[in-house]
Design a protein around this motif. Structure first.
Motif, PDB file in Angstrom:
ATOM      1  N   ALA A 108       0.850  -1.199   0.000  1.00 53.26           N
ATOM      2  CA  ALA A 108       0.000   0.000   0.000  1.00 53.26           C
ATOM      3  C   ALA A 108       0.883   1.246   0.000  1.00 53.26           C
ATOM      4  N   PRO A 109       0.454   2.315  -0.690  1.00 52.90           N
ATOM      5  CA  PRO A 109       1.332   3.492  -0.859  1.00 52.90           C
ATOM      6  C   PRO A 109       1.792   4.140   0.445  1.00 52.90           C
ATOM      7  N   LEU A 110       0.986   4.093   1.493  1.00 48.58           N
ATOM      8  CA  LEU A 110       1.380   4.755   2.747  1.00 48.58           C
ATOM      9  C   LEU A 110       1.857   3.764   3.803  1.00 48.58           C
ATOM     10  N   SER A 111       2.164   2.572   3.393  1.00 53.81           N
ATOM     11  CA  SER A 111       2.632   1.557   4.334  1.00 53.81           C
ATOM     12  C   SER A 111       3.924   2.034   5.019  1.00 53.81           C
ATOM     13  N   GLY A 112       3.997   1.904   6.335  1.00 57.78           N
ATOM     14  CA  GLY A 112       5.169   2.345   7.095  1.00 57.78           C
ATOM     15  C   GLY A 112       5.132   3.816   7.470  1.00 57.78           C
ATOM     16  N   LYS A 113       4.097   4.540   7.027  1.00 56.96           N
ATOM     17  CA  LYS A 113       3.964   5.973   7.342  1.00 56.96           C
ATOM     18  C   LYS A 113       2.923   6.172   8.434  1.00 56.96           C
ATOM     19  N   VAL A 114       3.016   7.333   9.086  1.00 57.04           N
ATOM     20  CA  VAL A 114       2.096   7.630  10.198  1.00 57.04           C
ATOM     21  C   VAL A 114       1.393   8.967   9.946  1.00 57.04           C
ATOM     22  N   ALA A 115       0.071   8.942  10.125  1.00 58.94           N
ATOM     23  CA  ALA A 115      -0.749  10.161   9.953  1.00 58.94           C
ATOM     24  C   ALA A 115      -1.463  10.502  11.251  1.00 58.94           C
ATOM     25  N   LEU A 116      -1.472  11.776  11.591  1.00 62.84           N
ATOM     26  CA  LEU A 116      -2.254  12.278  12.731  1.00 62.84           C
ATOM     27  C   LEU A 116      -3.372  13.158  12.163  1.00 62.84           C
ATOM     28  N   VAL A 117      -4.617  12.826  12.518  1.00 63.87           N
ATOM     29  CA  VAL A 117      -5.769  13.606  12.054  1.00 63.87           C
ATOM     30  C   VAL A 117      -6.454  14.209  13.266  1.00 63.87           C
ATOM     31  N   THR A 118      -6.474  15.542  13.355  1.00 68.38           N
ATOM     32  CA  THR A 118      -7.168  16.162  14.485  1.00 68.38           C
ATOM     33  C   THR A 118      -8.671  16.136  14.210  1.00 68.38           C
ATOM     34  N   GLY A 119      -9.444  15.950  15.282  1.00 68.06           N
ATOM     35  CA  GLY A 119     -10.891  15.802  15.090  1.00 68.06           C
ATOM     36  C   GLY A 119     -11.207  14.621  14.190  1.00 68.06           C
ATOM     37  N   GLY A 120     -10.551  13.488  14.460  1.00 70.30           N
ATOM     38  CA  GLY A 120     -10.732  12.307  13.609  1.00 70.30           C
ATOM     39  C   GLY A 120     -11.858  11.394  14.059  1.00 70.30           C
ATOM     40  N   SER A 121     -12.564  11.782  15.100  1.00 71.49           N
ATOM     41  CA  SER A 121     -13.594  10.898  15.667  1.00 71.49           C
ATOM     42  C   SER A 121     -14.900  10.928  14.898  1.00 71.49           C
ATOM     43  N   ARG A 122     -15.183  12.032  14.207  1.00 69.35           N
ATOM     44  CA  ARG A 122     -16.488  12.199  13.549  1.00 69.35           C
ATOM     45  C   ARG A 122     -16.309  12.927  12.219  1.00 69.35           C
ATOM     46  N   GLY A 123     -17.380  12.895  11.409  1.00 68.30           N
ATOM     47  CA  GLY A 123     -17.483  13.767  10.243  1.00 68.30           C
ATOM     48  C   GLY A 123     -16.339  13.650   9.245  1.00 68.30           C
ATOM     49  N   ILE A 124     -15.863  14.802   8.798  1.00 65.70           N
ATOM     50  CA  ILE A 124     -14.837  14.848   7.755  1.00 65.70           C
ATOM     51  C   ILE A 124     -13.539  14.199   8.237  1.00 65.70           C
ATOM     52  N   GLY A 125     -13.164  14.475   9.489  1.00 66.71           N
ATOM     53  CA  GLY A 125     -11.914  13.919  10.026  1.00 66.71           C
ATOM     54  C   GLY A 125     -11.937  12.400  10.037  1.00 66.71           C
ATOM     55  N   ARG A 126     -13.073  11.842  10.413  1.00 70.21           N
ATOM     56  CA  ARG A 126     -13.205  10.377  10.439  1.00 70.21           C
ATOM     57  C   ARG A 126     -13.042   9.794   9.024  1.00 70.21           C
ATOM     58  N   ALA A 127     -13.660  10.453   8.049  1.00 69.97           N
ATOM     59  CA  ALA A 127     -13.526   9.983   6.660  1.00 69.97           C
ATOM     60  C   ALA A 127     -12.068  10.087   6.196  1.00 69.97           C
ATOM     61  N   ILE A 128     -11.363  11.103   6.658  1.00 71.84           N
ATOM     62  CA  ILE A 128      -9.935  11.246   6.289  1.00 71.84           C
ATOM     63  C   ILE A 128      -9.114  10.126   6.925  1.00 71.84           C
ATOM     64  N   VAL A 129      -9.394   9.846   8.202  1.00 78.31           N
ATOM     65  CA  VAL A 129      -8.700   8.727   8.868  1.00 78.31           C
ATOM     66  C   VAL A 129      -8.907   7.449   8.052  1.00 78.31           C
ATOM     67  N   GLU A 130     -10.150   7.185   7.659  1.00 81.66           N
ATOM     68  CA  GLU A 130     -10.447   5.949   6.922  1.00 81.66           C
ATOM     69  C   GLU A 130      -9.727   5.935   5.572  1.00 81.66           C
ATOM     70  N   ALA A 131      -9.677   7.094   4.911  1.00 87.18           N
ATOM     71  CA  ALA A 131      -9.029   7.158   3.593  1.00 87.18           C
ATOM     72  C   ALA A 131      -7.524   6.899   3.715  1.00 87.18           C
ATOM     73  N   LEU A 132      -6.892   7.474   4.734  1.00 85.09           N
ATOM     74  CA  LEU A 132      -5.434   7.310   4.859  1.00 85.09           C
ATOM     75  C   LEU A 132      -5.081   5.908   5.357  1.00 85.09           C
TER      76      LEU A 132
END
Ligand code: NAP
Length: 249
Positions: A2-26
């Motif tokens: 996977a393209p982001l394998s071995g990488k780490v992402a921090l998403v603020t406000g990742g529990s709901r809404g847009i942030g949650r969708a971003i967490v799922e996408a990454l």
């Protein structure tokens, strides 16, 4: 792989809404994820547990991004538990709408603290870790309302316009470290943030959208995913995803 394998992402406000969708996408692209929340502990922990069972390393991190020590502590905890930091998505945001003459200093400061100051605190704390990782990408979630405002939102509109200015200025400083920063400016998106508005307001907002519908959190997350996974020659820009509302930022 996977393209982001071995990488780490921090998403603020990742529990709901847009942030949650971003967490799922990454995470869907192989990234390990730190999911920040301030109140929704159950939602953030359930999401992290779901990833853990599929082999993605995921942590839920409580922090109010508008409080400098908490924001910095969240970034440090992400690195100490997940080992590095490659991507930061400054997504956490709130509104406190009121006509300007009724808006209190507290209404003003609360919105600036989370939306604008939080973006600065998290970014500033993330940079040394990204330099250590050899580079990184930062995405700031601004808004169409940074350019086209609504009545009763001077605090929110100012915070979002400032995030675009912050993005232009910080990106210039960060290229030398192989760190890019872009802003994504959503239009009206169906999330909890929109749930309190009246039917009349909904109709008014819809009438301003040439494509005739509100957007989805996934439509914003797909642009964030694209900027992180596929776009490597863009920095300091503000990208609109808004169903055709014309803006000039
Ligand atoms: P939402 O559904 O209300 O979710 C807000 C998220 O931010 C939640 O995860 C919440 O955590 C978190 N949050 C709030 N205050 C926080 C704080 N002090 N520290 C850390 N996290 C905090 O909102 P959304 O619609 O997904 O909005 C996400 C971003 O997109 C915001 O920046 C918003 O301004 C922007 N945006 C939204 C729209 C829209 O129409 N929805 C349009 C343009 C821009 P808890 O779950 O723990 O409360």
């Amino acid at each position: 792989m996977a393209p982001l394998s071995g990488k780490v992402a921090l998403v603020t406000g990742g529990s709901r809404g847009i942030g949650r969708a971003i967490v799922e996408a990454l995470a869907g692209q192989g990234a390990d994820v730190a999911i920040n929340y301030v109140q929704s502990a159950a939602e953030a922990q359930d999401l992290a547990s779901r990833f853990q069972t599929s082999g993605t390393r995921a942590i839920a991190v409580q922090a109010n991004v508008g409080i400098e020590d908490e924001a910095r502590g969240m970034v440090d905890r992400t690195v100490s538990e997940l080992g590095r930091l490659d991507f930061l998505v400054n997504n956490a945001g709130i509104g406190r709408d009121r006509a300007i003459q009724n808006m209190t200093g507290e209404d003003w400061r609360a919105v600036m603290d989370v939306n604008l100051n939080g973006t600065f605190y998290c970014t500033s704390a993330a940079i040394p870790h990204m330099i250590e990782a050899g580079g990184g990408k930062i995405i700031n979630i601004a808004s169409v309302l940074g350019a086209l405002s609504n009545l009763g939102q001077v605090n929110y509109a100012t915070s979002k316009a400032a995030i675009v200015g912050f993005t232009h200025a910080a990106a210039m400083e960060l290229t030398r470290y192989n760190i890019s920063m872009n802003a994504v400016c959503p239009g009206f998106i169906e999330t909890d943030m929109m749930s309190g508005i009246t039917d009349r307001k909904r109709e008014q907002f819809l009438s301003r959208i040439p494509m005739g519908r509100f957007g989805t959190a996934e439509e914003i997350a797909s642009l964030v995913r694209y900027l992180i996974v596929e776009q490597h020659w863009s920095t300091g820009q503000a990208f609109s995803v808004n169903g055709g509302q014309y803006v000039t930022i």
